[in-house]
Design a protein around this motif. Structure first.
Motif, mmCIF file in Angstrom:
data_model
loop_
_atom_site.group_PDB
_atom_site.id
_atom_site.type_symbol
_atom_site.label_atom_id
_atom_site.label_comp_id
_atom_site.label_asym_id
_atom_site.label_seq_id
_atom_site.Cartn_x
_atom_site.Cartn_y
_atom_site.Cartn_z
ATOM 1 N N VAL A 107 0.729 -1.577 0.544
ATOM 2 C CA VAL A 107 -0.357 -0.127 0.308
ATOM 3 C C VAL A 107 0.567 1.216 -0.452
ATOM 4 O O VAL A 107 0.537 2.106 -0.699
ATOM 5 N N GLU A 108 1.332 1.560 0.792
ATOM 6 C CA GLU A 108 2.110 2.307 1.109
ATOM 7 C C GLU A 108 3.800 3.014 -0.181
ATOM 8 O O GLU A 108 3.733 3.592 -0.915
ATOM 9 N N TYR A 139 -4.393 -2.701 2.149
ATOM 10 C CA TYR A 139 -4.340 -4.382 2.713
ATOM 11 C C TYR A 139 -2.683 -4.586 2.636
ATOM 12 O O TYR A 139 -2.864 -5.069 1.325
ATOM 13 N N ASP A 140 -2.282 -4.768 3.148
ATOM 14 C CA ASP A 140 -1.009 -6.051 2.980
ATOM 15 C C ASP A 140 -0.222 -6.995 4.355
ATOM 16 O O ASP A 140 -0.970 -6.330 5.090
ATOM 17 N N GLN A 146 -4.728 -0.129 6.494
ATOM 18 C CA GLN A 146 -4.145 1.699 6.358
ATOM 19 C C GLN A 146 -4.713 2.235 5.598
ATOM 20 O O GLN A 146 -5.345 1.902 4.780
ATOM 21 N N LEU A 147 -4.429 3.466 6.225
ATOM 22 C CA LEU A 147 -5.366 4.449 5.745
ATOM 23 C C LEU A 147 -4.317 5.345 5.950
ATOM 24 O O LEU A 147 -3.375 6.134 6.447
ATOM 25 N N TYR A 148 -3.776 5.938 4.467
ATOM 26 C CA TYR A 148 -3.434 6.828 3.690
ATOM 27 C C TYR A 148 -4.291 8.331 3.514
ATOM 28 O O TYR A 148 -5.128 8.317 2.232
ATOM 29 N N HIS A 222 -8.421 -13.433 2.736
ATOM 30 C CA HIS A 222 -8.222 -12.927 0.684
ATOM 31 C C HIS A 222 -8.679 -11.245 1.080
ATOM 32 O O HIS A 222 -10.304 -11.550 1.585
ATOM 33 N N VAL A 223 -8.157 -10.342 0.250
ATOM 34 C CA VAL A 223 -8.910 -9.402 0.277
ATOM 35 C C VAL A 223 -9.917 -9.337 -0.193
ATOM 36 O O VAL A 223 -10.096 -9.692 -1.174
ATOM 37 N N GLN A 224 -10.758 -8.442 0.344
ATOM 38 C CA GLN A 224 -11.796 -8.139 -0.331
ATOM 39 C C GLN A 224 -12.036 -6.378 -0.493
ATOM 40 O O GLN A 224 -13.282 -6.400 0.517
#
Length: 255
Positions: A107-108, A139-140, A146-148, A222-224
């Protein structure tokens, strides 16, 4: 005094300011509100859509939330054309990483790639800064959810809850009061809806004026990523007693 120094992005004022960057950030402060909230089991993005005409096809216009990759969503505030250009750039970067390494881009790293481009547009003559800010929900496996937030200068930072766009000061104050470290996705969705209700210039909340998205984990880590449908948004508003029917009923009772 500013008129002598605001014609070029590369010219600093005597106070050390870049007026073109400040003008870009001012443009963002008039855009529709976007809120991001980090929960213990996911990330929520919520945005106000500026519906300019009833004749617009709502499913194909006024987008505020985009999916950049399999593990990153973003909400935008500012100039739509600039946002579309940067969204396409981010998607290409994420796909190139996926093809090269057979894994989703951290993400970053993706945020930094976009911010490097934005920063470049503040230091070369003949260019202007991108008039758009982003909230990234991602997400990782290493850093989890994470929120940026990023702005036209190319600066970015990580947040637990943040807001960009119009009335962001009011929204930030509300988020500070209500945010809890251990809140779940349902609580985060409710807090986002309540915060938007305080920042929008309307007495009733309707799904056609809002966009919501969530980033969660399913089975096997698994990211959704999911952008909520109008019916799902209506359910959130009804649960928080913010829907148009609820507010109309309350007004009749008060009368």
């Amino acid at each position: 005094m500013s008129r002598r120094y605001d014609s070029r992005t590369t010219t600093f004022s005597p106070e050390g300011r870049l007026y073109q960057v400040e003008y870009a950030m001012e443009a963002i402060s008039h855009a529709g509100t976007v809120i991001g909230i980090l929960a213990k089991d996911g990330v929520v993005l919520a945005a106000e859509k500026k519906v300019t005409s009833k004749l617009l096809e709502q499913d194909k216009s006024s987008e505020k939330i985009f999916q950049l990759s399999g593990n990153v969503l973003t909400g935008v505030a500012g100039l739509t054309a600039d946002a579309n250009s940067l969204v396409n750039y981010a998607r290409n970067a994420a796909q190139n990483f996926l093809v090269s390494y057979d894994d989703e881009m951290p993400v970053e790293q993706l945020v930094q790639r976009v911010c490097d481009l934005k920063q470049g547009y503040t230091q070369f003559g003949g260019l202007r800064p991108f008039g758009v800010s982003f909230l990234y929900a991602g997400y990782d496996p290493h850093h989890r959810f994470q929120l940026y937030q990023s702005d036209p200068s190319g600066n970015y930072s990580g947040w637990k809850a943040s807001c960009i766009g119009v009335n962001n000061g009011t929204a930030t104050s509300l988020l500070k009061q209500e945010y809890k470290e251990d809140m779940n996705m349902q609580e985060a969705l409710g807090m986002a809806a309540r915060t938007l209700s305080k920042t929008m210039d309307t007495t009733s909340m309707e799904s056609d004026k809002l966009e919501f998205a969530v980033l969660t984990l399913g089975s096997n880590e698994h990211v959704q990523p999911h952008i909520l449908t109008p019916a799902e948004i209506d359910a959130v508003l009804a649960r928080e007693k913010l829907s148009k029917s609820e507010t109309d009923g309350a007004m009749r009772v008060d009368a």
